[in-house]
Scaffold this motif. Structure first.
Motif, PDB file in Angstrom:
ATOM      1  N   ARG A  59       0.860  -1.194   0.000  1.00  0.00           N
ATOM      2  CA  ARG A  59       0.000   0.000   0.000  1.00  0.00           C
ATOM      3  C   ARG A  59       0.891   1.238   0.000  1.00  0.00           C
ATOM      4  N   ILE A  60       0.481   2.238  -0.767  1.00  0.00           N
ATOM      5  CA  ILE A  60       1.211   3.501  -0.798  1.00  0.00           C
ATOM      6  C   ILE A  60       0.239   4.630  -0.470  1.00  0.00           C
ATOM      7  N   ASP A  61       0.582   5.392   0.550  1.00  0.00           N
ATOM      8  CA  ASP A  61      -0.190   6.584   0.909  1.00  0.00           C
ATOM      9  C   ASP A  61       0.416   7.780   0.186  1.00  0.00           C
ATOM     10  N   GLY A  62      -0.360   8.848   0.085  1.00  0.00           N
ATOM     11  CA  GLY A  62       0.156  10.098  -0.449  1.00  0.00           C
ATOM     12  C   GLY A  62       0.045  10.254  -1.954  1.00  0.00           C
ATOM     13  N   LEU A  63      -0.554   9.275  -2.627  1.00  0.00           N
ATOM     14  CA  LEU A  63      -0.721   9.394  -4.083  1.00  0.00           C
ATOM     15  C   LEU A  63      -2.072  10.011  -4.436  1.00  0.00           C
ATOM     16  N   LEU A  64      -3.096   9.635  -3.688  1.00  0.00           N
ATOM     17  CA  LEU A  64      -4.450  10.170  -3.856  1.00  0.00           C
ATOM     18  C   LEU A  64      -4.932  10.671  -2.500  1.00  0.00           C
ATOM     19  N   GLU A  65      -5.450  11.861  -2.464  1.00  0.00           N
ATOM     20  CA  GLU A  65      -5.917  12.417  -1.200  1.00  0.00           C
ATOM     21  C   GLU A  65      -7.039  11.556  -0.620  1.00  0.00           C
ATOM     22  N   GLY A  66      -6.835  11.103   0.610  1.00  0.00           N
ATOM     23  CA  GLY A  66      -7.859  10.346   1.312  1.00  0.00           C
ATOM     24  C   GLY A  66      -7.877   8.852   1.041  1.00  0.00           C
ATOM     25  N   PHE A  67      -7.028   8.364   0.142  1.00  0.00           N
ATOM     26  CA  PHE A  67      -7.036   6.948  -0.212  1.00  0.00           C
ATOM     27  C   PHE A  67      -5.616   6.420  -0.358  1.00  0.00           C
ATOM     28  N   ALA A  68      -5.411   5.186   0.083  1.00  0.00           N
ATOM     29  CA  ALA A  68      -4.159   4.487  -0.206  1.00  0.00           C
ATOM     30  C   ALA A  68      -4.326   3.780  -1.545  1.00  0.00           C
ATOM     31  N   CYS A  69      -3.249   3.648  -2.273  1.00  0.00           N
ATOM     32  CA  CYS A  69      -3.236   2.872  -3.517  1.00  0.00           C
ATOM     33  C   CYS A  69      -2.473   1.584  -3.242  1.00  0.00           C
ATOM     34  N   ILE A  70      -2.634   0.616  -4.108  1.00  0.00           N
ATOM     35  CA  ILE A  70      -1.919  -0.652  -3.980  1.00  0.00           C
ATOM     36  C   ILE A  70      -1.136  -0.897  -5.255  1.00  0.00           C
ATOM     37  N   VAL A  71       0.101  -1.336  -5.089  1.00  0.00           N
ATOM     38  CA  VAL A  71       0.968  -1.652  -6.225  1.00  0.00           C
ATOM     39  C   VAL A  71       0.810  -3.130  -6.548  1.00  0.00           C
ATOM     40  N   ARG A  72       0.594  -3.434  -7.834  1.00  0.00           N
ATOM     41  CA  ARG A  72       0.463  -4.825  -8.272  1.00  0.00           C
ATOM     42  C   ARG A  72       1.502  -5.115  -9.352  1.00  0.00           C
ATOM     43  N   GLU A  73       2.143  -6.254  -9.235  1.00  0.00           N
ATOM     44  CA  GLU A  73       3.169  -6.643 -10.206  1.00  0.00           C
ATOM     45  C   GLU A  73       2.524  -7.086 -11.515  1.00  0.00           C
ATOM     46  N   ILE A  74       3.072  -6.605 -12.611  1.00  0.00           N
ATOM     47  CA  ILE A  74       2.608  -6.985 -13.945  1.00  0.00           C
ATOM     48  C   ILE A  74       3.497  -8.130 -14.427  1.00  0.00           C
ATOM     49  N   PRO A  75       2.911  -9.279 -14.772  1.00  0.00           N
ATOM     50  CA  PRO A  75       3.736 -10.382 -15.281  1.00  0.00           C
ATOM     51  C   PRO A  75       4.506  -9.959 -16.531  1.00  0.00           C
ATOM     52  N   SER A  76       5.701 -10.493 -16.685  1.00  0.00           N
ATOM     53  CA  SER A  76       6.566 -10.071 -17.801  1.00  0.00           C
ATOM     54  C   SER A  76       5.920 -10.297 -19.159  1.00  0.00           C
ATOM     55  N   ASP A  77       5.059 -11.305 -19.293  1.00  0.00           N
ATOM     56  CA  ASP A  77       4.425 -11.550 -20.590  1.00  0.00           C
ATOM     57  C   ASP A  77       3.333 -10.532 -20.912  1.00  0.00           C
ATOM     58  N   ARG A  78       2.999  -9.664 -19.955  1.00  0.00           N
ATOM     59  CA  ARG A  78       2.012  -8.604 -20.202  1.00  0.00           C
ATOM     60  C   ARG A  78       2.671  -7.236 -20.365  1.00  0.00           C
ATOM     61  N   ILE A  79       3.988  -7.211 -20.340  1.00  0.00           N
ATOM     62  CA  ILE A  79       4.717  -5.967 -20.590  1.00  0.00           C
ATOM     63  C   ILE A  79       4.910  -5.874 -22.095  1.00  0.00           C
ATOM     64  N   ASP A  80       4.188  -4.941 -22.704  1.00  0.00           N
ATOM     65  CA  ASP A  80       4.213  -4.861 -24.169  1.00  0.00           C
ATOM     66  C   ASP A  80       4.358  -3.415 -24.624  1.00  0.00           C
ATOM     67  N   ALA A  81       4.633  -3.265 -25.912  1.00  0.00           N
ATOM     68  CA  ALA A  81       4.862  -1.936 -26.484  1.00  0.00           C
ATOM     69  C   ALA A  81       3.612  -1.065 -26.426  1.00  0.00           C
ATOM     70  N   GLU A  82       2.438  -1.659 -26.423  1.00  0.00           N
ATOM     71  CA  GLU A  82       1.204  -0.888 -26.331  1.00  0.00           C
ATOM     72  C   GLU A  82       1.152  -0.107 -25.018  1.00  0.00           C
ATOM     73  N   HIS A  83       1.640  -0.696 -23.938  1.00  0.00           N
ATOM     74  CA  HIS A  83       1.587  -0.065 -22.622  1.00  0.00           C
ATOM     75  C   HIS A  83       2.894   0.591 -22.189  1.00  0.00           C
ATOM     76  N   PHE A  84       4.008   0.123 -22.709  1.00  0.00           N
ATOM     77  CA  PHE A  84       5.307   0.584 -22.221  1.00  0.00           C
ATOM     78  C   PHE A  84       6.291   0.879 -23.350  1.00  0.00           C
ATOM     79  N   GLY A  85       5.818   1.326 -24.504  1.00  0.00           N
ATOM     80  CA  GLY A  85       6.688   1.491 -25.661  1.00  0.00           C
ATOM     81  C   GLY A  85       7.974   2.248 -25.396  1.00  0.00           C
ATOM     82  N   SER A  86       7.875   3.448 -24.864  1.00  0.00           N
ATOM     83  CA  SER A  86       9.080   4.251 -24.640  1.00  0.00           C
ATOM     84  C   SER A  86       9.914   3.723 -23.483  1.00  0.00           C
ATOM     85  N   ALA A  87       9.279   3.132 -22.484  1.00  0.00           N
ATOM     86  CA  ALA A  87      10.035   2.525 -21.382  1.00  0.00           C
ATOM     87  C   ALA A  87      10.809   1.306 -21.888  1.00  0.00           C
ATOM     88  N   MET A  88      10.213   0.550 -22.792  1.00  0.00           N
ATOM     89  CA  MET A  88      10.905  -0.600 -23.380  1.00  0.00           C
ATOM     90  C   MET A  88      12.091  -0.105 -24.215  1.00  0.00           C
TER      91      MET A  88
END
Length: 162
Positions: free
Chosen positions: A84-113
Motif C-alpha cells: 500500500r502507498i499513501d500520499g498518491l491520492l488524497e484520502g485513499f491508499a493505492c496498492i501496487v500490483r506486479e505486472i507479469p513479464s508476458d504482459r509488458i508490451d509496447a502498447e503499454h510501455f513502448g518508450s520505457a521498453m
C-alpha cells in the motif's frame, strides 16, 4: 546509440530522466474507447526499481502519482506486489500490483521498453501497476462490488489480496 542518432522524443526522455529522475508518458485513445493510462520511464536508472503504470485517471493526477511514487522510492520505498502507498491520492491508499513479464508490451510501455534496451541492451522484464480504489466505495477492482474494470483494466494477476 549515440546522441546524434536519437530523435527529439528520445532526447527529451533522456533529459527528463537526467534532470528529474524520470519521464512520465500519458497515452490516450482519441476515440475514447480505451481508458487513458500513464507510465514512468527511468525508474530502473534512478531508483533501481521497475517502471510503474496507472490507468484511468486524468493526466495531471496520474503524472503526480508517478512522480510521488518516484519521490517515495528515493526515500526508501521498495515496490513489491501488494504494498500500500499513501500520499498518491488524497484520502485513499493505492496498492501496487506486479505486472507479469508476458504482459509488458509496447502498447503499454513502448518508450520505457525503448529506454531499457537503450540503457542495458536488453528487454524490459518488470513493471508495476498502481491501482486505486473507487472514490464512492473505497473498493479495489478485485474486491466484490467494485466496478472499476473498464477504466482500470488489470495488467496484473487479478487475484484477491489478503
Amino acid at each position: 546509440m549515440t546522441a546524434e542518432r536519437l530523435n527529439a522524443h528520445e532526447r527529451k526522455i533522456l533529459g527528463n530522466i537526467r534532470d528529474h529522475g524520470c519521464h512520465v508518458m500519458s497515452v490516450f485513445d482519441p476515440e475514447g474507447e480505451l481508458p487513458d493510462f500513464t507510465y514512468s520511464i527511468g525508474f530502473p536508472e534512478t531508483v533501481g526499481q521497475p517502471e510503474v503504470l496507472v490507468y484511468g485517471l486524468p493526466r495531471k493526477l496520474a503524472h503526480s502519482m508517478v512522480n510521488e511514487t518516484l519521490t517515495q522510492c528515493r526515500a526508501g520505498l521498495k515496490l513489491v506486489d501488494g504494498i500500500r502507498i499513501d500520499g498518491l491520492l488524497e484520502g485513499f491508499a493505492c496498492i501496487v500490483r506486479e505486472i507479469p513479464s508476458d504482459r509488458i508490451d509496447a502498447e503499454h510501455f513502448g518508450s520505457a521498453m525503448w529506454f531499457e534496451n537503450y540503457r542495458t541492451g536488453g528487454p524490459m522484464t518488470q513493471a508495476f501497476q498502481i491501482v486505486w480504489p473507487g472514490a464512492g466505495h473505497g473498493l479495489f477492482p478485485w474486491q466484490p462490488g467494485a466496478d472499476l474494470d473498464e477504466i482500470q483494466p488489470a495488467l496484473y494477476e487479478p487475484r484477491q489480496l489478503s
